[in-house]
Write a protein that holds these residues in place. Sequence first.
Motif, short mmCIF file in Angstrom:
data_model
loop_
_atom_site.label_atom_id
_atom_site.label_comp_id
_atom_site.label_asym_id
_atom_site.label_seq_id
_atom_site.Cartn_x
_atom_site.Cartn_y
_atom_site.Cartn_z
N GLY A 167 0.84 -1.20 0.00
CA GLY A 167 0.00 0.00 0.00
C GLY A 167 0.87 1.25 0.00
O GLY A 167 2.10 1.17 -0.17
N TRP A 168 0.24 2.41 0.24
CA TRP A 168 0.97 3.68 0.12
C TRP A 168 2.07 3.84 1.18
O TRP A 168 3.09 4.47 0.91
CB TRP A 168 0.00 4.87 0.16
N ARG A 169 1.86 3.22 2.36
CA ARG A 169 2.88 3.39 3.42
C ARG A 169 4.20 2.76 3.01
O ARG A 169 5.27 3.36 3.13
CB ARG A 169 2.42 2.77 4.74
N LEU A 170 4.14 1.54 2.50
CA LEU A 170 5.36 0.85 2.08
C LEU A 170 5.97 1.53 0.85
O LEU A 170 7.17 1.82 0.82
CB LEU A 170 5.06 -0.64 1.77
N ALA A 171 5.11 1.81 -0.13
CA ALA A 171 5.64 2.41 -1.38
C ALA A 171 6.35 3.73 -1.11
O ALA A 171 7.44 3.98 -1.63
CB ALA A 171 4.50 2.60 -2.38
N THR A 172 5.74 4.59 -0.26
CA THR A 172 6.38 5.89 -0.04
C THR A 172 7.60 5.78 0.87
O THR A 172 8.56 6.54 0.72
CB THR A 172 5.38 6.93 0.53
N ALA A 173 7.60 4.79 1.79
CA ALA A 173 8.80 4.60 2.62
C ALA A 173 9.99 4.23 1.74
O ALA A 173 11.11 4.71 1.94
CB ALA A 173 8.55 3.52 3.67
N VAL A 174 9.74 3.39 0.75
CA VAL A 174 10.83 2.98 -0.16
C VAL A 174 11.24 4.14 -1.07
O VAL A 174 12.43 4.45 -1.22
CB VAL A 174 10.41 1.73 -0.99
N SER A 175 10.25 4.82 -1.65
CA SER A 175 10.58 5.93 -2.55
C SER A 175 11.32 7.04 -1.80
O SER A 175 12.30 7.60 -2.31
CB SER A 175 9.31 6.49 -3.21
N ASN A 176 10.87 7.34 -0.58
CA ASN A 176 11.54 8.40 0.19
C ASN A 176 12.96 8.02 0.60
O ASN A 176 13.75 8.87 0.98
CB ASN A 176 10.73 8.75 1.44
N SER A 177 13.29 6.71 0.52
CA SER A 177 14.64 6.26 0.89
C SER A 177 15.53 6.07 -0.33
O SER A 177 16.64 5.55 -0.20
CB SER A 177 14.56 4.95 1.66
N GLY A 178 15.05 6.43 -1.50
CA GLY A 178 15.92 6.39 -2.69
C GLY A 178 15.69 5.23 -3.63
O GLY A 178 16.32 5.13 -4.67
N GLY A 179 14.76 4.32 -3.27
CA GLY A 179 14.41 3.23 -4.19
C GLY A 179 13.15 3.61 -4.95
O GLY A 179 12.73 4.77 -4.93
N LEU A 180 12.54 2.62 -5.62
CA LEU A 180 11.26 2.88 -6.27
C LEU A 180 10.18 2.06 -5.59
O LEU A 180 10.22 0.82 -5.60
CB LEU A 180 11.32 2.52 -7.77
N GLY A 181 9.21 2.74 -4.98
CA GLY A 181 8.10 2.05 -4.33
C GLY A 181 6.97 1.82 -5.32
O GLY A 181 6.69 2.69 -6.16
N LEU A 182 6.32 0.66 -5.23
CA LEU A 182 5.19 0.35 -6.11
C LEU A 182 3.96 0.00 -5.28
O LEU A 182 4.07 -0.75 -4.30
CB LEU A 182 5.50 -0.85 -7.01
N LEU A 183 2.81 0.50 -5.70
CA LEU A 183 1.54 0.06 -5.12
C LEU A 183 1.13 -1.24 -5.80
O LEU A 183 1.32 -1.39 -7.01
CB LEU A 183 0.45 1.12 -5.38
N GLY A 184 0.56 -2.16 -5.03
CA GLY A 184 0.08 -3.41 -5.61
C GLY A 184 -1.42 -3.28 -5.91
O GLY A 184 -2.25 -3.46 -5.02
N ALA A 185 -1.76 -2.97 -7.17
CA ALA A 185 -3.17 -2.70 -7.51
C ALA A 185 -4.02 -3.96 -7.49
O ALA A 185 -5.25 -3.87 -7.41
CB ALA A 185 -3.25 -2.04 -8.89
N GLY A 186 -3.39 -5.13 -7.53
CA GLY A 186 -4.13 -6.39 -7.63
C GLY A 186 -5.11 -6.63 -6.50
O GLY A 186 -6.12 -7.31 -6.69
N SER A 187 -4.85 -6.09 -5.33
CA SER A 187 -5.76 -6.30 -4.21
C SER A 187 -6.56 -5.04 -3.87
O SER A 187 -7.08 -4.91 -2.77
CB SER A 187 -4.98 -6.79 -2.98
N MET A 188 -6.64 -4.12 -4.82
CA MET A 188 -7.36 -2.87 -4.54
C MET A 188 -8.52 -2.68 -5.51
O MET A 188 -8.33 -2.76 -6.72
CB MET A 188 -6.40 -1.68 -4.67
#
Length: 313
Positions: A25-46
């Motif tokens: 979800g957004w918490r994991l994706a933004t934690a990764v993006s804010n740390s310099g990686g690329l965060g992805l949302l998993g749309a499959g369960s949304m």
Amino acid sequence: MKNRITELFNIQYPIIQAGMIWNSGWRLATAVSNSGGLGLLGAGSMYPEILREHIQKCKKATDKPFGVNVPMLYPDIEKIIDIIIEEGVKIVFTSAGNPKTYTSKLKAKGITVVHVVSSVKFALKAQEAGVDAIVAEGFEAGGHNGREETTTFTLIPMVKEQLDIPLIAAGGIATGRGMLAAMVLGADGVQVGSRFVASEEASSHSAFKQMVIDAKEGDTQLTLKELAPVRMLKNKFFESVMQLYTTGPTKEDLINHLGRARAKKGMFEGDLEEGELEIGQIAGLIHDIKPAAQILNDMIEEFQIAKKEVANF
Ligand code: NDP
């Protein structure tokens, strides 16, 4: 770090957090993006409007690039694609389907498109469809998986031999050493799933996360190949599937036995007996739940150490 993948996504490190159902979800994706990686949302369960909400939360929580993973075998794909375009998402990873279906439509809107494949044949198809990069995912990976059982160690050099576009390795990568190995084999970056399940920010149930960190080598297996091959932890539900196989079931028997929403039951609601618990083989190497930023930093640090060690060979 600077290479074709960091430049393609405008990120600091070539580490992509997989867009996993019920986890990303957004918490994991933004934690990764804010740390310099690329965060992805998993749309499959949304459901579509839930995805819109998560995209909007991402936009508020980070000014760094983030993306959405769209598994094409899930329902409401048309609506999901429209929402992605309406909300101005810049990066889309498509998986579990034909890369020709949406690549041109998304690229016409200026979106960077990456497709996930499990074989050289599908990698070539994705390149032909015009994607910007490929994720080649080995049989070690959790969740939906290839039928060919090609491991990451085999798949990456084989894809590299035939393709020119940027290549992201996935399946069995949870450490900096794993990342270095994948890059030595020809990958420009890595996609990491299981390691980020065992993060504080993953949206999955804490009982599932605990089972992941308790898992040992050999505790997962790929099954249900007749439907869509899926790697899961060997729990009571898995054993019941094995039992069913001894009776020579039809495809319909398997579908009926699977029922509905098993993945949600297991990973999101924490029913460790009856749920479908999707995780990769590398769970056997994951022993703790950490903040996503620490996972990323530890991987980079270990990558740098391992790179120096290799230079001394
Ligand atoms: P199911 O098809 O069993 O159930 C759908 C799940 O996804 C529910 O938990 C539902 O949540 C949630 N969901 C999220 N968005 C939507 C949406 N737009 N429409 C309907 N449901 C949505 O889910 P699975 O994850 O098990 O399977 C997903 C797809 O993969 C299906 O198409 C299935 O046929 C296919 N498949 C899965 C296999 C597997 O092992 N998981 C094997 C073979 C095929 P809620 O409960 O809140 O409604």
